[in-house]
Design an enzyme around this catalytic site. Structure first.
Site, PDB file in Angstrom:
ATOM      1  N   ARG A  34       1.414  14.526  13.500  1.00 53.88           N
ATOM      2  CA  ARG A  34       1.788  14.269  12.114  1.00 53.88           C
ATOM      3  C   ARG A  34       1.781  15.505  11.219  1.00 53.88           C
ATOM      4  NH1 ARG A  34      -0.632   8.640  10.074  1.00 53.88           N
ATOM      5  NH2 ARG A  34       1.365   8.534   9.040  1.00 53.88           N
ATOM      6  N   PRO A  35       2.671  16.445  11.460  1.00 59.35           N
ATOM      7  CA  PRO A  35       2.739  17.632  10.603  1.00 59.35           C
ATOM      8  C   PRO A  35       3.369  17.319   9.243  1.00 59.35           C
ATOM      9  CG  PRO A  35       4.472  17.689  12.257  1.00 59.35           C
ATOM     10  CD  PRO A  35       3.683  16.444  12.517  1.00 59.35           C
ATOM     11  N   VAL A  36       3.362  18.314   8.334  1.00 63.44           N
ATOM     12  CA  VAL A  36       4.012  18.122   7.026  1.00 63.44           C
ATOM     13  C   VAL A  36       5.138  19.137   6.822  1.00 63.44           C
ATOM     14  CG1 VAL A  36       2.077  17.003   5.835  1.00 63.44           C
ATOM     15  CG2 VAL A  36       2.243  19.498   5.829  1.00 63.44           C
ATOM     16  N   ASP A  37       5.623  19.703   7.943  1.00 68.75           N
ATOM     17  CA  ASP A  37       6.654  20.746   7.833  1.00 68.75           C
ATOM     18  C   ASP A  37       7.905  20.282   7.084  1.00 68.75           C
ATOM     19  OD1 ASP A  37       6.830  19.054  10.118  1.00 68.75           O
ATOM     20  OD2 ASP A  37       8.410  20.328  10.950  1.00 68.75           O
ATOM     21  N   LEU A  38       8.273  19.021   7.243  1.00 64.82           N
ATOM     22  CA  LEU A  38       9.502  18.546   6.594  1.00 64.82           C
ATOM     23  C   LEU A  38       9.335  18.442   5.081  1.00 64.82           C
ATOM     24  CD1 LEU A  38      10.553  15.798   9.158  1.00 64.82           C
ATOM     25  CD2 LEU A  38      11.348  18.163   8.985  1.00 64.82           C
ATOM     26  N   LYS A  45       0.837  -1.202   0.000  1.00 64.38           N
ATOM     27  CA  LYS A  45       0.000   0.000   0.000  1.00 64.38           C
ATOM     28  C   LYS A  45       0.871   1.250   0.000  1.00 64.38           C
ATOM     29  CE  LYS A  45      -1.724   1.707   4.025  1.00 64.38           C
ATOM     30  NZ  LYS A  45      -1.529   3.156   4.233  1.00 64.38           N
ATOM     31  N   ASN A  46       1.814   1.312   0.944  1.00 66.04           N
ATOM     32  CA  ASN A  46       2.589   2.541   1.093  1.00 66.04           C
ATOM     33  C   ASN A  46       3.496   2.807  -0.099  1.00 66.04           C
ATOM     34  OD1 ASN A  46       1.324   3.042   3.467  1.00 66.04           O
ATOM     35  ND2 ASN A  46       3.052   2.514   4.796  1.00 66.04           N
ATOM     36  N   ARG A  83      -3.550  10.983   4.418  1.00 69.33           N
ATOM     37  CA  ARG A  83      -2.367  11.809   4.582  1.00 69.33           C
ATOM     38  C   ARG A  83      -1.406  11.733   3.383  1.00 69.33           C
ATOM     39  NH1 ARG A  83       1.049  14.054   8.263  1.00 69.33           N
ATOM     40  NH2 ARG A  83       3.177  13.397   7.912  1.00 69.33           N
ATOM     41  N   CYS A 113      -4.797   8.714   9.496  1.00 67.05           N
ATOM     42  CA  CYS A 113      -4.966   8.042  10.788  1.00 67.05           C
ATOM     43  C   CYS A 113      -4.691   9.013  11.934  1.00 67.05           C
ATOM     44  CB  CYS A 113      -3.968   6.893  10.921  1.00 67.05           C
ATOM     45  SG  CYS A 113      -4.527   5.373  10.171  1.00 67.05           S
ATOM     46  N   ARG A 120      -8.787   0.271   4.445  1.00 64.74           N
ATOM     47  CA  ARG A 120      -7.832   1.210   3.847  1.00 64.74           C
ATOM     48  C   ARG A 120      -6.524   0.493   3.529  1.00 64.74           C
ATOM     49  NH1 ARG A 120      -6.238   5.620   7.547  1.00 64.74           N
ATOM     50  NH2 ARG A 120      -4.758   5.737   5.851  1.00 64.74           N
ATOM     51  N   ILE A 141       8.290   6.503  16.921  1.00 62.52           N
ATOM     52  CA  ILE A 141       7.964   7.242  15.691  1.00 62.52           C
ATOM     53  C   ILE A 141       6.745   8.150  15.883  1.00 62.52           C
ATOM     54  CG2 ILE A 141       7.517   7.048  13.198  1.00 62.52           C
ATOM     55  CD1 ILE A 141      10.179   5.770  13.953  1.00 62.52           C
ATOM     56  N   ASP A 158       4.583   0.383  12.095  1.00 57.49           N
ATOM     57  CA  ASP A 158       3.346  -0.173  11.540  1.00 57.49           C
ATOM     58  C   ASP A 158       3.116  -1.639  11.934  1.00 57.49           C
ATOM     59  OD1 ASP A 158       2.696   2.222  10.417  1.00 57.49           O
ATOM     60  OD2 ASP A 158       3.163   1.662   8.350  1.00 57.49           O
TER      61      ASP A 158
HETATM   62  C1  UD1 Z   1       4.757   6.611   6.417  1.00 60.94           C
HETATM   63  C2  UD1 Z   1       3.779   5.481   6.235  1.00 60.94           C
HETATM   64  C3  UD1 Z   1       3.188   5.069   7.575  1.00 60.94           C
HETATM   65  C4  UD1 Z   1       4.300   4.759   8.560  1.00 60.94           C
HETATM   66  C5  UD1 Z   1       5.305   5.886   8.637  1.00 60.94           C
HETATM   67  C6  UD1 Z   1       6.521   5.572   9.504  1.00 60.94           C
HETATM   68  C7  UD1 Z   1       2.886   5.925   4.025  1.00 60.94           C
HETATM   69  C8  UD1 Z   1       1.707   6.301   3.195  1.00 60.94           C
HETATM   70  N1  UD1 Z   1       2.711   5.919   5.347  1.00 60.94           N
HETATM   71  O1  UD1 Z   1       4.024   7.707   6.942  1.00 60.94           O
HETATM   72  O2  UD1 Z   1       2.357   3.917   7.380  1.00 60.94           O
HETATM   73  O3  UD1 Z   1       3.743   4.542   9.848  1.00 60.94           O
HETATM   74  O4  UD1 Z   1       5.784   6.207   7.316  1.00 60.94           O
HETATM   75  O5  UD1 Z   1       7.170   4.427   9.030  1.00 60.94           O
HETATM   76  O6  UD1 Z   1       3.927   5.588   3.505  1.00 60.94           O
HETATM   77  N2  UD1 Z   1       7.043  14.220  10.746  1.00 60.94           N
HETATM   78  C9  UD1 Z   1       7.184  15.566  11.003  1.00 60.94           C
HETATM   79  N3  UD1 Z   1       7.061  16.439   9.969  1.00 60.94           N
HETATM   80  C10 UD1 Z   1       6.815  16.031   8.684  1.00 60.94           C
HETATM   81  C11 UD1 Z   1       6.684  14.653   8.433  1.00 60.94           C
HETATM   82  C12 UD1 Z   1       6.789  13.772   9.487  1.00 60.94           C
HETATM   83  O7  UD1 Z   1       7.410  15.963  12.153  1.00 60.94           O
HETATM   84  O8  UD1 Z   1       6.729  16.870   7.789  1.00 60.94           O
HETATM   85  C13 UD1 Z   1       7.165  13.240  11.852  1.00 60.94           C
HETATM   86  C14 UD1 Z   1       5.901  12.405  12.080  1.00 60.94           C
HETATM   87  O9  UD1 Z   1       4.977  13.071  12.899  1.00 60.94           O
HETATM   88  C15 UD1 Z   1       6.499  11.171  12.709  1.00 60.94           C
HETATM   89  C16 UD1 Z   1       7.858  11.017  12.004  1.00 60.94           C
HETATM   90  O10 UD1 Z   1       8.141  12.288  11.465  1.00 60.94           O
HETATM   91  O11 UD1 Z   1       6.701  11.361  14.071  1.00 60.94           O
HETATM   92  C17 UD1 Z   1       7.905   9.995  10.887  1.00 60.94           C
HETATM   93  O12 UD1 Z   1       6.833  10.212   9.999  1.00 60.94           O
HETATM   94  P1  UD1 Z   1       6.923   9.868   8.446  1.00 60.94           P
HETATM   95  O13 UD1 Z   1       8.074   8.938   8.230  1.00 60.94           O
HETATM   96  O14 UD1 Z   1       6.899  11.131   7.673  1.00 60.94           O
HETATM   97  O15 UD1 Z   1       5.578   9.114   8.217  1.00 60.94           O
HETATM   98  P2  UD1 Z   1       4.647   9.161   6.917  1.00 60.94           P
HETATM   99  O16 UD1 Z   1       5.477   9.341   5.706  1.00 60.94           O
HETATM  100  O17 UD1 Z   1       3.527  10.089   7.153  1.00 60.94           O
END
Ligand code: UD1
Length: 421
Positions: A123-127, A22-23, A94, A118, A400, A330, A308
């Protein structure tokens, strides 16, 4: 709303086919936006998240045709005629944020709603945004939307992720393929899904080095072409179904399973006393007789133990001999399955990012509530090993991420059915 009824029924035996990831599929699909030529994915999983991404890409003007009962996705983004990813679709998932990098790279502008998904922590998107800024993107957050532009196109740059992020690495990697010059992504995620994305992008003509390590170097090209790419095996589905015979006893072969995708997880299972064997067709897991032993688990980015699989592993450890400590590094707030497992007779103490599980002899069936995707399947696993009947409510989360879960488990002897209502 559908629910799943599970009745403990003893050991499981047989084979379970493992689907495409899926991912991986959710990041490979937006890659179509990088090229005018068709991108075809084979071994795609049939899941509601994939349908959501299909809907999102179609709303942007891409053509997505699902063939062979959903196992093949033929996509073409010849004409992107809409540059706004709307909240109505994005809020469902997301991973929708993954259209931002590709659209910006090819079109020079995009507007994307901030995502949902979920409920496991903030879970921000700042990065994602910072990495794109390092490639010259100008971003503005307005009314819940990211307004992005790259006047004159994106430019290669160096970005070091302060923490490892799978999604942000994927977004930056896709964007960098069409940026002018060289991009270096440091402290990049090393997950198999990133490696799979890099393989697909390379098939499309991208110049990428170092995927699977923490430094990825991308040499931008003027355009990308079409490709056909098979989606990598779903390591989370694999790990989940490996736990079914580990919990219930029996011997199950996971078809298409690869140990290298789940090595850290396999080591923990083996430490718990479960036997794993590599075969020509996949992996065999068997456990006969004795109770599993308690083990401590810490979730980490790949190649560490995957977050996961934490909920599912907890379901196993609930009936282990001894006390196990699970540390979630995580996502905060990712122990929402613990109170539900406690309803089934488990003894779990959650303190911040740690859960201490005191193994009990047996769980008892109970009505429980699925709180997120992986939590829902952990409750099914627990139900398989419990005495009596377990009803898992709110299973829309499950759909999902798991393809035909009842059918797959029924095929190895589980007593499980979906109740529609
Ligand atoms: C992906 C997977 C999800 C998995 C996760 C960690 C998909 C669709 N989803 O989620 O199933 O649980 O990897 O292996 O592939 N973070 C920030 N800022 C950001 C992005 C992330 O602070 O902009 C933090 C998150 O809150 C979290 C950590 O970074 O604590 C890791 O998240 P991330 O690896 O980005 O997870 P996803 O890509 O959302």
């Amino acid at each position: 709303m559908d629910s799943i009824l599970v009745t403990g029924n003893g050991p499981l035996n047989g084979q379970i086919p493992i689907a495409g990831a899926k991912n991986a599929c959710l990041t490979l699909m937006p890659a179509t936006l990088l090229s005018e030529e068709p991108l075809t994915l084979t071994n795609a999983p049939r899941l509601s998240d994939i349908r959501t991404m299909t809907e999102l890409l179609q709303s942007l003007g891409a053509e997505v045709t699902s063939m062979q009962d959903g196992k093949v996705l033929a996509m073409s983004s010849h004409d992107i005629n809409n540059h706004r990813a709307d909240y109505d679709i994005v809020r469902k998932m997301r991973a929708s944020i993954l259209v931002l990098g590709p659209m910006l790279a090819r079109e020079g502008h995009a507007v994307v709603s901030l995502p949902g998904g979920c409920a496991i922590g903030a879970r921000p998107v700042d990065l994602h945004l910072k990495a794109l800024e390092a490639l010259g993107a100008e971003l503005e957050l307005k009314d819940g939307y990211v307004h992005a532009k790259a006047v004159g196109g994106l430019k290669g740059g160096t970005f070091e992720f302060p923490i490892v992020s799978v999604g942000a690495t994927e977004n930056a990697l896709m964007a960098a393929t069409l940026a002018k010059g060289t991009t270096v992504l440091k402290n990049a995620a090393r997950e198999p899904e990133i490696v799979d994305l890099a393989h697909c992008l390379r098939r499309m003509g991208a110049q990428i080095d170092g995927e699977g390590t923490s430094t990825i170097t991308i040499q931008g090209v003027d355009r990308l072409g079409g490709a056909t790419h098979p989606v990598v095996t779903d390591r989370i589905e694999l790990g989940t179904f490996m736990l079914a015979p580990a919990i219930c006893g029996g011997r199950v072969e996971l078809l298409g399973g690869r140990r290298d995708l789940v090595e850290a997880f396999c080591l923990k299972l083996e430490q718990a006393g479960v036997h794993i064997e590599e075969t020509e067709k996949g992996l065999i897991v068997d456990r006969n007789g004795s109770r599993v032993k308690a083990v401590d688990v810490t979730t980490e980015p790949f190649p560490g133990f995957p977050t996961d699989l934490q909920a599912q592993m907890m379901a196993l450890l609930c009936t282990a001999d001894g006390t196990s400590v699970l540390e979630e590094k995580i996502f905060e707030n990712r122990f929402m399955h613990a109170p539900e497992l406690i309803r089934m007779g488990a003894s779990i103490d959650v303190q911040g990012g740690h859960a201490t599980v005191h193994g009990v002899e047996k769980l008892k069936g109970a009505p429980v509530m699925a709180t997120d995707l992986r939590a829902s399947v952990s409750l099914i696993l627990a139900g398989l090993a419990a005495e009596g009947e377990t009803v898992v409510n709110r299973v829309y989360h499950l759909d999902r991420g798991y393809e035909r879960v009842e059918e797959k488990l029924e095929g190895v002897g589980a007593k499980i059915e979906r109740v529609t209502g």
